[in-house]
Design an enzyme around this catalytic site. Structure first.
Site, short mmCIF file in Angstrom:
data_model
loop_
_atom_site.label_atom_id
_atom_site.label_comp_id
_atom_site.label_asym_id
_atom_site.label_seq_id
_atom_site.Cartn_x
_atom_site.Cartn_y
_atom_site.Cartn_z
N LYS A 5 -1.39 -1.44 -3.77
CA LYS A 5 -2.69 -0.17 -4.66
C LYS A 5 -1.24 1.20 -4.37
CE LYS A 5 -5.60 2.59 -1.69
NZ LYS A 5 -6.66 2.59 -0.93
N TYR B 60 0.81 -1.51 -0.51
CA TYR B 60 -0.07 0.11 -0.44
C TYR B 60 1.27 1.56 0.05
CZ TYR B 60 -3.86 2.96 1.99
OH TYR B 60 -4.79 3.75 2.52
#
Lengths: 329, 329, 329, 329
Positions: free
Chosen positions: B187, B159
């Site tokens: 992400k 992330y």
């Protein structure tokens, strides 16, 4: 499962130690080292190292002990380990000096819980930096401190540390916070002496409010300006150097201060730049303590201890400092 | 004491839910909303709101659910509450879509512990951002991921969220991480499409590796470039808008994509700038959900919900969007 | 004394060239390379290199030429040299494509003066970034643009380049600026595609307003979103690659776009990272042009050309690209 | 055309003044105000204001005058106006104190040219900050200084001003620069006293090397630590306050220093924060000088003078300071 249980018995005994806490002078003057957390591995205290470290620091004549700060790697430690450290430290210090315990967390609830535990364990005060994830406004930070002070029974020190938390307690936020009855002091690690001067101005009519600096290079001048002392990492290994510098500054002995300041600058230049990374200060500190036989130099993730090359360089620098008569008053 | 005990029974039941987790497609395509955490107060879930919110989101045809991210205020929540949320969400979703659970923490040990809990609760994957306090180097971050992947049984998404963590997973760090068997996706919330293009290049020979974007304004173009979908906040309230946009981009229907992109830009311009603070996105999201009758708009410290003036403005903007036929395909 | 006089005769002849300027399409679509400034030493143009470079670029089918931008090292050049470059370039281009001339300066008066000179020399438009020293507010920047547009006769492009100017033209500032009659376009080098999407939204009803991107990695997607083209450094040496990519994106040939985008990413990854410094893009560009025999690779202070090791690496990378068939459509 | 010609006669007369320059003490101790540039409009000096300002400042007992710094808005001024200012100032000062002239520019050639002009006009020394556009490395900055020192005949002061130039002269760069024969001092406006302490350590064996600070709030402590004085904006209007503070610090009269420091903090808190923008210091300075009848308060783009509301607030604050007996020893 092991993770969850191994620290439990320590936690349970916390309450019994309450009576042993030292009183908190207002203001708190002097050198309050931000203690490193001796580790055997990522979730195990170096218990013998902790005892040696505390005795080493207290033998230097310091005026308090600050645990679970940035230098103590608090954000990298598990909660059970943080609690174990608070409990053991309070028991080992046993009221000889005030113990300040960091309760900084991104979660308000966890900060309050840690403050409650610290109070039960006998800590003298709690220390809180801004929650270091979300971009809170100054107004929100002031509200945060008001809510927190209401939930915490211990006296509370603010901790300004923008290099790591990315948020600062602005002067106006501090102005609001010092109105709160249990907010008793502030440690400024920003290195920004204009900010510190503004705090001095702000607290002119609050002689009981404690103003401390983080960077040891600024300890002397901050006292000359009206500050009360410092929370200086180097006092983990050379506590007496910073204690003497504090005394020289407080007694306005400028010649002696200049001499000791030169020693502090030598320590800082030689020992904190090895390896050239943003974490070399922290790695250097633990490496020195390991070389001195005080405690293990394990660092919690995301950091790792120095390799052999850097360790040899630290050894060499330590020896050269000794040859220069540092530390020595 | 209450703090310590009230979430316990939920935690104990976690293990029983294990069987219900959804399988993880490789790559994971589509819209995976970063769910807000409905709260009644700073340490109490809005349980009914959570159920309504999950059903609202799933009814929009999304392809997964991401809990305990930045939008979920994870860093502001107590550990017991985080565990309760994981457990309840997994039970409510009940395998209908994959559940990704955030395990980001400044403490490695706490991240591992949360990942273990999420696995027991039936989460499909864990999501980890860089530890957001100390200035770790890229080499240390890569080592961190290697150690973490070894300790976590769940598939792991990276992330990238530099605006809040201050640390980025550099392209070389990702190159090392994608060699780890359970690192399955990333992400990117940086908003930096050059970085995203570099990741696309990096993963050209890894068709099973998932690349998702955070900012919903970039969902369309990222899919055209080879990305797989998005973890987009607006999908908390208008899930179908982002699902449709995903479909238009995936089927390369550029005219329809342009139409939907205009709607996304309208949503973003009108709803996320109310109040003009760095946190207006998060406050706006919860305010919208409260106006829609889905869940409470309480925010954990250091934030506070919008006051009446901002809420009225959000209501007005929502109405104007509706008058413009947004959302609508 | 030499410094003051040697460029003078060139300056005096500027006015005579006025008639040769190309008309400015509204919007200006395509690839407009930000030309490097070929130098023999810190205050001497490489005149033959300049001629070869212009012919090399124009032969690639580009749609304009941008001189005195960041890639052109404008801030590092003396005023007389800047004027000589404008004059010679306009004369050499001779109306074949529009010439955009950078007039950015920290001094308003010097910007106006440069714009006047560029107009006399036959430039088609002027390009202005925020004055890059003082921390102006958005309101001050908008006022700055209003005053500037009133003093400048040429059509004006805004140039958003926060990495170097530290100031951005915010969306609201652009909203005010596009109301000014001679503000005709904007080049965005921020790399922030959310910002670019907002500009696209802002200009929906202004089909004559030109939106260009700086980073070549974003050329393709920006056109798919509604942008008009790019001011891309790589077009100094491979102009046809970016021209082809522009055509593929404009005709929505997504498969061909993906193929060309891969080539662009290869160029960027291999050629701009040599030497690993913040200036490796600029040094790489000039090194490539020198290797290709087009112009000298001298860089004005504070930079210096690559040493032999970096140059050999660039040669190797160029050869490997050629072996991969790059550039080639 | 007017722009190009109106300053010319002044420029031509520069050489004649050469004889009147003051000698440069090594080190240069005391207060050297960074003079604002009095303007009638964006390209016209307020000639009468300039004369009044110089006399006002010199009457305060200052030890030098620094023109064309940040406070002097140098980057915002045209070159002819900068030259006119240098020439007029040298003539008006007429050797009473050393005149330091800023030559900072993004263009090396223009810096050298300005230094040559300043030398001819009778300036005592030149002052140079890092070129403030391109991200030069420390190694490049050191090379830049070496090249510049070789081309400039005047003694050279380095000017560290990271808030505006974005580049700092690192300690190692300064170490290299102080080996150059005509590099004679450094002004540090970083506000970073750890950096300043490092410079003090660096120059321990160079008693002739001048170390000055920019922020007036730090003037006192910097002198206690071994610095030589300051280049402090407030000395434009209250020169005697900073001169007295310098004397108190130099004679180690700590009680008197504390008294004067409180006055300095009052001035800073009340006068520099009006309007709350990043430029309020500069706008405040000119507004004060206008209120005191010394010179016009016009600011060059991108700034504008305070409006009536801010001006009234400055008047009120000035009056309140006077009622508090500030400035007064």
């Amino acid at each position: 499962m092991t993770l969850l249980s191994k620290h439990v018995d320590v936690a349970v005994t916390a309450k019994a130690c309450h009576a042993s806490g030292a009183a908190l002078p207002r203001p708190l003057r002097g050198v309050i080292p931000p203690m490193v957390t001796p580790l055997r591995d990522r979730d195990t205290l170096d218990v013998e190292g902790l005892e040696r470290l505390i005795e080493h620091i207290l033998a230097g004549g310091v005026h308090g002990l600050f645990i679970l700060g940035t230098t103590g790697e608090a954000p990298s430690l598990s909660y059970p380990l943080r609690r174990e450290l608070v409990e053991r430290t309070c028991r080992l210090v046993n009221g000889r000096v005030p113990v300040l315990a960091g309760i900084t967390d991104t979660s308000f609830v966890e900060s309050v819980r840690m403050a409650g535990f610290a109070a039960e364990a006998g800590a003298t005060a709690a220390v809180v930096a801004p929650p270091y994830h979300f971009p809170a406004s100054q107004n929100e930070l002031a509200g945060y401190l008001e809510s927190l002070a209401a939930e915490v029974s211990l006296p509370l020190f603010l901790y300004n540390m923008p290099s790591h938390t990315k948020l600062s307690f602005g002067v106006e936020t501090v102005r609001r916070a010092i109105e709160l009855p249990n907010v008793v002091g502030l440690k400024d690690s920003s290195g920004d002496m204009i900010y510190f001067q503004r705090l001095i101005s702000l607290c002119r009519n609050r002689p009981d409010f404690t103003l401390l600096v983080g960077p040891e290079e600024l300890l002397g001048e901050s006292i000359l300006l009206g500050g009360h002392g410092g929370i200086n990492g180097g006092a983990n290994f050379y506590p007496q150097l910073y204690v003497q510098l504090h005394e020289a500054a407080r007694s306005r002995n400028l010649d002696r201060l200049a001499l000791l300041q030169r020693q502090v600058m030598q320590v800082s230049a030689r020992l904190y730049g090895v390896g050239q990374s943003a974490s070399s200060y922290l790695k250097g500190l633990k490496c020195i303590l390991s070389i001195l036989g005080i405690c293990d130099d394990f660092l919690a993730e995301p950091f790792r201890r120095f390799g052999p090359a850097e360790r040899m360089q630290v050894e060499r620098e330590l020896k050269e400092l000794m040859d220069l008569g540092i530390p020595g008053g």
